[in-house]
Write a protein that holds these residues in place. Sequence first.
Motif, PDB file in Angstrom:
ATOM      1  N   HIS A 183       0.388  -1.459   0.355  1.00 28.49           N
ATOM      2  CA  HIS A 183      -0.345  -0.122   0.261  1.00 28.49           C
ATOM      3  C   HIS A 183       0.802   1.479  -0.473  1.00 28.49           C
ATOM      4  O   HIS A 183      -0.053   2.625  -0.503  1.00 28.49           O
ATOM      5  N   SER A 184       2.204   1.682   1.122  1.00 23.64           N
ATOM      6  CA  SER A 184       2.897   2.499   0.454  1.00 23.64           C
ATOM      7  C   SER A 184       3.539   2.612  -0.600  1.00 23.64           C
ATOM      8  O   SER A 184       3.681   4.244  -0.608  1.00 23.64           O
ATOM      9  N   VAL A 185       3.591   1.337  -1.495  1.00 22.15           N
ATOM     10  CA  VAL A 185       4.792   1.888  -2.794  1.00 22.15           C
ATOM     11  C   VAL A 185       3.444   2.740  -4.071  1.00 22.15           C
ATOM     12  O   VAL A 185       4.098   3.242  -4.579  1.00 22.15           O
ATOM     13  N   ARG A 186       2.385   2.010  -3.421  1.00 21.68           N
ATOM     14  CA  ARG A 186       2.190   2.327  -4.470  1.00 21.68           C
ATOM     15  C   ARG A 186       1.826   3.796  -3.958  1.00 21.68           C
ATOM     16  O   ARG A 186       0.905   4.742  -4.944  1.00 21.68           O
ATOM     17  N   GLU A 187       0.703   4.675  -2.983  1.00 21.56           N
ATOM     18  CA  GLU A 187       1.131   5.649  -2.318  1.00 21.56           C
ATOM     19  C   GLU A 187       2.180   6.719  -2.825  1.00 21.56           C
ATOM     20  O   GLU A 187       2.149   7.730  -3.255  1.00 21.56           O
ATOM     21  N   ALA A 188       3.024   6.254  -2.287  1.00 24.52           N
ATOM     22  CA  ALA A 188       4.072   7.438  -2.664  1.00 24.52           C
ATOM     23  C   ALA A 188       4.574   7.224  -4.098  1.00 24.52           C
ATOM     24  O   ALA A 188       5.163   8.581  -4.965  1.00 24.52           O
ATOM     25  N   ALA A 189       4.006   6.324  -5.348  1.00 26.90           N
ATOM     26  CA  ALA A 189       3.644   6.299  -6.572  1.00 26.90           C
ATOM     27  C   ALA A 189       2.911   7.143  -7.281  1.00 26.90           C
ATOM     28  O   ALA A 189       3.201   8.286  -8.218  1.00 26.90           O
ATOM     29  N   ARG A 190       1.394   7.723  -6.499  1.00 22.80           N
ATOM     30  CA  ARG A 190       0.811   8.202  -6.700  1.00 22.80           C
ATOM     31  C   ARG A 190       1.188  10.064  -6.512  1.00 22.80           C
ATOM     32  O   ARG A 190       1.207  10.420  -7.289  1.00 22.80           O
ATOM     33  N   VAL A 191       1.411  10.119  -5.021  1.00 24.26           N
ATOM     34  CA  VAL A 191       1.505  11.146  -4.904  1.00 24.26           C
ATOM     35  C   VAL A 191       2.956  11.807  -5.628  1.00 24.26           C
ATOM     36  O   VAL A 191       2.711  12.763  -6.244  1.00 24.26           O
ATOM     37  N   ALA A 192       4.124  10.969  -5.816  1.00 26.71           N
ATOM     38  CA  ALA A 192       5.537  11.527  -6.639  1.00 26.71           C
ATOM     39  C   ALA A 192       4.608  11.438  -7.863  1.00 26.71           C
ATOM     40  O   ALA A 192       5.282  12.986  -8.202  1.00 26.71           O
ATOM     41  N   ALA A 193       3.989  10.814  -8.867  1.00 25.37           N
ATOM     42  CA  ALA A 193       3.561  10.874 -10.094  1.00 25.37           C
ATOM     43  C   ALA A 193       3.178  12.623 -10.391  1.00 25.37           C
ATOM     44  O   ALA A 193       3.308  13.293 -11.338  1.00 25.37           O
TER      45      ALA A 193
END
Length: 398
Positions: A173-183
Amino acid sequence: MMLLNQRPEHDQPLVAADAAALGIAGADHAEHYLKVRDSHAETPLQALPALAGELGVGSLHVKDEGKRLGLGSFKALGGAYVVMRLVLEEAGKRLGRTVDVGEIGDPAVRAIAAQMTFCCATDGNHGRSVAQGASLVGARSVVYVHSGVSRERVAAIARYGAEMVRVEGGYDHSVREAARVAAERGWTVVSDTSWPGYERIPGLVMQGYTVIVREVLTRLHEPPTHVFLQAGVGGFAAAIAGHLAIVLGAERPKVVVVEPARAACIYATAEAGRPVKIPHEQPTVMAMLECHEPSLVAWRVLARVGDAFMTVDEEDAVAVMNRLARPAGNDPAIVSGESGGAGLAGLIRAAGDMGTRAALGLGASSRVLIINSEGATDPGRYSELVSIAPQDVLLQTA
């Protein structure tokens, strides 16, 4: 559980991109960056003859990454290296020339770094490395941690100036959230796992880990015949196994990938023959290995150079922590965190089963390599599980 690799790609050469990332030139590059670090020092390679005798193998060596670059984990070689490299690449673009790592403190380079934000998700150790790398070059870091990451590990990351963001759920979940916000915000994700379209940076993270193999091979009189490597998303195991395969060729050791039974995404992937996501159920004490979806790059490598896949239980990991802290004979005491000794736990379990010994070719002439991937990165938790403070364990070998 133990599963032999019967994939059609097993024992085939690495694909070109992986061979480039994990090959000799890549290791040269990583080592070049490492040498500019003030805290750089080769980590110890310890012989454990008493334990080797108990397990019925010829020799047993443990590479102790608990002392790596002041971060207490092999992860120090990955995230920080990539942050430094990406900053220098960006500086080269903007300045119109090649910028070497020796210029990392140059005001013009630091001014460029100050405009960059690096983001990652972590169970603890990778985030500390990314945050340290950002602090070294003067960049900003934002680190996402899931609900299972201890306060002590969060504090250890934050002391490098990282902005900490807590995410509900598990590591994935943290991987997906980090990728989403970074994008959304134009940040650079420095992840140790990969997904479709995102491979170069995880490959560079893995490249950093190849330094471990280089150090080991300069110290051993003969290369190992067996290596037991712990896996979370698989990047560490793939980096070590891949570089050994490139350097040693047909003489490469038999590679056994070891995971917690509660988070065995590589085992499940090997069993299915394709990358699979497993359900997030009970947490494991091996917190740094609590991953439920494999790195695509890592699996591509392990499908070729991983020879067997196995799981260990919670009590196996804790028993290894205690065994290394209280060694037999003249074996040195080693501080191994909850995840650090998972490879050794796999060896102990394999050595105790006649069928597994035979399947892996373990015997009196076997030369086994284990990598203690972390020390006491959460000292409070270590003391709770071992009943000795980590500093007191180290006094035994002082």
